[in-house]
Design a protein around this motif. Structure first.
Motif, mmCIF file in Angstrom:
data_model
loop_
_atom_site.group_PDB
_atom_site.id
_atom_site.type_symbol
_atom_site.label_atom_id
_atom_site.label_comp_id
_atom_site.label_asym_id
_atom_site.label_seq_id
_atom_site.Cartn_x
_atom_site.Cartn_y
_atom_site.Cartn_z
ATOM 1 N N UNK A 5 3.815 12.305 12.385
ATOM 2 C CA UNK A 5 4.369 11.692 11.184
ATOM 3 C C UNK A 5 3.572 10.425 10.886
ATOM 4 N N UNK A 6 3.146 10.285 9.650
ATOM 5 C CA UNK A 6 2.400 9.099 9.247
ATOM 6 C C UNK A 6 3.393 8.078 8.719
ATOM 7 N N UNK A 7 3.375 6.875 9.264
ATOM 8 C CA UNK A 7 4.283 5.826 8.817
ATOM 9 C C UNK A 7 3.487 4.582 8.437
ATOM 10 N N UNK A 8 3.946 3.877 7.405
ATOM 11 C CA UNK A 8 3.230 2.669 7.011
ATOM 12 C C UNK A 8 3.448 1.564 8.038
ATOM 13 N N UNK A 9 2.576 0.579 8.046
ATOM 14 C CA UNK A 9 2.799 -0.546 8.959
ATOM 15 C C UNK A 9 4.082 -1.270 8.581
ATOM 16 N N UNK A 10 4.817 -1.741 9.565
ATOM 17 C CA UNK A 10 6.072 -2.434 9.291
ATOM 18 C C UNK A 10 5.789 -3.894 9.019
ATOM 19 N N UNK A 11 6.074 -4.316 7.815
ATOM 20 C CA UNK A 11 5.820 -5.696 7.415
ATOM 21 C C UNK A 11 7.101 -6.401 6.990
ATOM 22 N N UNK A 12 8.221 -5.816 7.346
ATOM 23 C CA UNK A 12 9.498 -6.447 7.043
ATOM 24 C C UNK A 12 9.805 -6.475 5.562
ATOM 25 N N UNK A 13 10.651 -7.414 5.180
ATOM 26 C CA UNK A 13 11.131 -7.487 3.800
ATOM 27 C C UNK A 13 10.337 -8.485 2.959
ATOM 28 N N UNK A 14 9.164 -8.880 3.437
ATOM 29 C CA UNK A 14 8.318 -9.819 2.697
ATOM 30 C C UNK A 14 7.719 -9.150 1.461
ATOM 31 N N UNK A 15 7.088 -9.939 0.591
ATOM 32 C CA UNK A 15 6.396 -9.366 -0.557
ATOM 33 C C UNK A 15 5.287 -8.421 -0.096
ATOM 34 N N UNK A 16 4.574 -8.797 0.938
ATOM 35 C CA UNK A 16 3.513 -7.921 1.452
ATOM 36 C C UNK A 16 4.128 -6.609 1.938
ATOM 37 N N UNK A 17 5.277 -6.683 2.600
ATOM 38 C CA UNK A 17 5.977 -5.470 3.017
ATOM 39 C C UNK A 17 6.340 -4.596 1.823
ATOM 40 N N UNK A 18 6.811 -5.228 0.745
ATOM 41 C CA UNK A 18 7.168 -4.506 -0.477
ATOM 42 C C UNK A 18 5.956 -3.785 -1.064
ATOM 43 N N UNK A 19 4.877 -4.518 -1.270
ATOM 44 C CA UNK A 19 3.724 -3.908 -1.945
ATOM 45 C C UNK A 19 3.064 -2.840 -1.081
ATOM 46 N N UNK A 20 3.051 -3.042 0.228
ATOM 47 C CA UNK A 20 2.445 -2.033 1.098
ATOM 48 C C UNK A 20 3.332 -0.792 1.225
ATOM 49 N N UNK A 21 4.652 -0.975 1.253
ATOM 50 C CA UNK A 21 5.555 0.182 1.288
ATOM 51 C C UNK A 21 5.453 0.978 -0.014
ATOM 52 N N UNK A 22 5.384 0.267 -1.138
ATOM 53 C CA UNK A 22 5.242 0.951 -2.422
ATOM 54 C C UNK A 22 3.898 1.675 -2.498
ATOM 55 N N UNK A 23 2.842 1.016 -2.056
ATOM 56 C CA UNK A 23 1.507 1.645 -2.053
ATOM 57 C C UNK A 23 1.485 2.872 -1.150
ATOM 58 N N UNK A 24 2.156 2.789 -0.019
ATOM 59 C CA UNK A 24 2.189 3.933 0.893
ATOM 60 C C UNK A 24 2.898 5.114 0.240
ATOM 61 N N UNK A 25 3.999 4.837 -0.460
ATOM 62 C CA UNK A 25 4.731 5.898 -1.157
ATOM 63 C C UNK A 25 3.875 6.493 -2.282
ATOM 64 N N UNK A 26 3.144 5.651 -2.985
ATOM 65 C CA UNK A 26 2.354 6.100 -4.127
ATOM 66 C C UNK A 26 1.097 6.871 -3.707
ATOM 67 N N UNK A 27 0.344 6.346 -2.721
ATOM 68 C CA UNK A 27 -0.987 6.915 -2.428
ATOM 69 C C UNK A 27 -1.349 6.920 -0.947
ATOM 70 N N UNK A 28 -0.382 6.635 -0.098
ATOM 71 C CA UNK A 28 -0.633 6.389 1.322
ATOM 72 C C UNK A 28 -1.599 5.215 1.498
ATOM 73 N N UNK A 29 -1.600 4.302 0.516
ATOM 74 C CA UNK A 29 -2.385 3.067 0.601
ATOM 75 C C UNK A 29 -3.862 3.235 0.300
ATOM 76 N N UNK A 30 -4.235 4.318 -0.359
ATOM 77 C CA UNK A 30 -5.650 4.627 -0.623
ATOM 78 C C UNK A 30 -6.078 4.080 -1.985
ATOM 79 N N UNK A 31 -6.942 3.071 -1.965
ATOM 80 C CA UNK A 31 -7.446 2.472 -3.200
ATOM 81 C C UNK A 31 -8.247 3.455 -4.057
ATOM 82 N N UNK A 32 -8.858 4.431 -3.443
ATOM 83 C CA UNK A 32 -9.881 5.234 -4.127
ATOM 84 C C UNK A 32 -9.409 6.644 -4.487
#
Length: 160
Positions: A5-32
């Motif tokens: 199972x691929x899981x995003x890094x846990x960054x808690x409830x911070x803004x960075x946690x928010x944007x990385x969790x959203x990015x993981x849901x959207x693209x698994x964090x892939x810019x390209x």
């Protein structure tokens, strides 16, 4: 053979946690990446939204992670402005069993647009939409609840 199972890094409830969790849901964090519907980058932006932000070259956008991060923050500021009254009115309330939070509202606006989120909130969840992959406003409100997005300031018509 068991699949990992691929899981995003846990960054808690911070803004960075928010944007990385959203990015993981959207693209698994892939810019390209470009999805099957033509949405671009780490946060899966459509060309129309990019143009609203002042970005007119999709190839440049796709190949520039710094620009993608700027567009993400700029779009959040825009959505926060559009939804400012609804954020104030609905945060802390419950709709269909979930607590409504500012971060959930902003994530849902990223998915479905701020107008659709207004319709959802003002109908108390009776009006909901799904994206082409079956993810609903309700799901994003629930999944992205409780993050600290206070660093994002509401801006009317922001541009890059």
């Amino acid at each position: 053979m068991q699949s990992a199972m691929v899981v995003p890094p846990f960054l808690g409830s911070s803004f960075v946690g928010f944007k990385e969790a959203l990015a993981f849901k959207e693209s698994q964090g892939d810019y390209f990446t470009i999805n099957t519907l033509g949405y671009l980058g780490k946060y899966q932006f459509g060309v129309g939204t990019l143009q609203l932000m002042g970005v007119y070259n999709a190839t440049k956008f796709l190949n520039d992670p710094t620009l993608q991060e700027k567009v993400f923050r700029t779009n959040l500021a825009r959505n926060k402005w559009i939804l400012r009254k609804d954020i104030q009115r609905f945060s802390g309330k419950r709709i269909k069993g979930i607590e409504i939070t500012e971060s959930g509202i902003l994530a849902a606006a990223h998915l479905a647009g701020p107008g659709n989120v207004k319709k959802f909130l003002r109908s108390y969840g009776e009006w909901d939409v799904e994206d082409a992959y079956g993810t609903s406003i309700f799901h994003y409100l629930e999944q992205f609840s409780g993050y600290d997005v206070s660093s994002i300031k509401a801006v009317r018509n922001p541009r890059i």
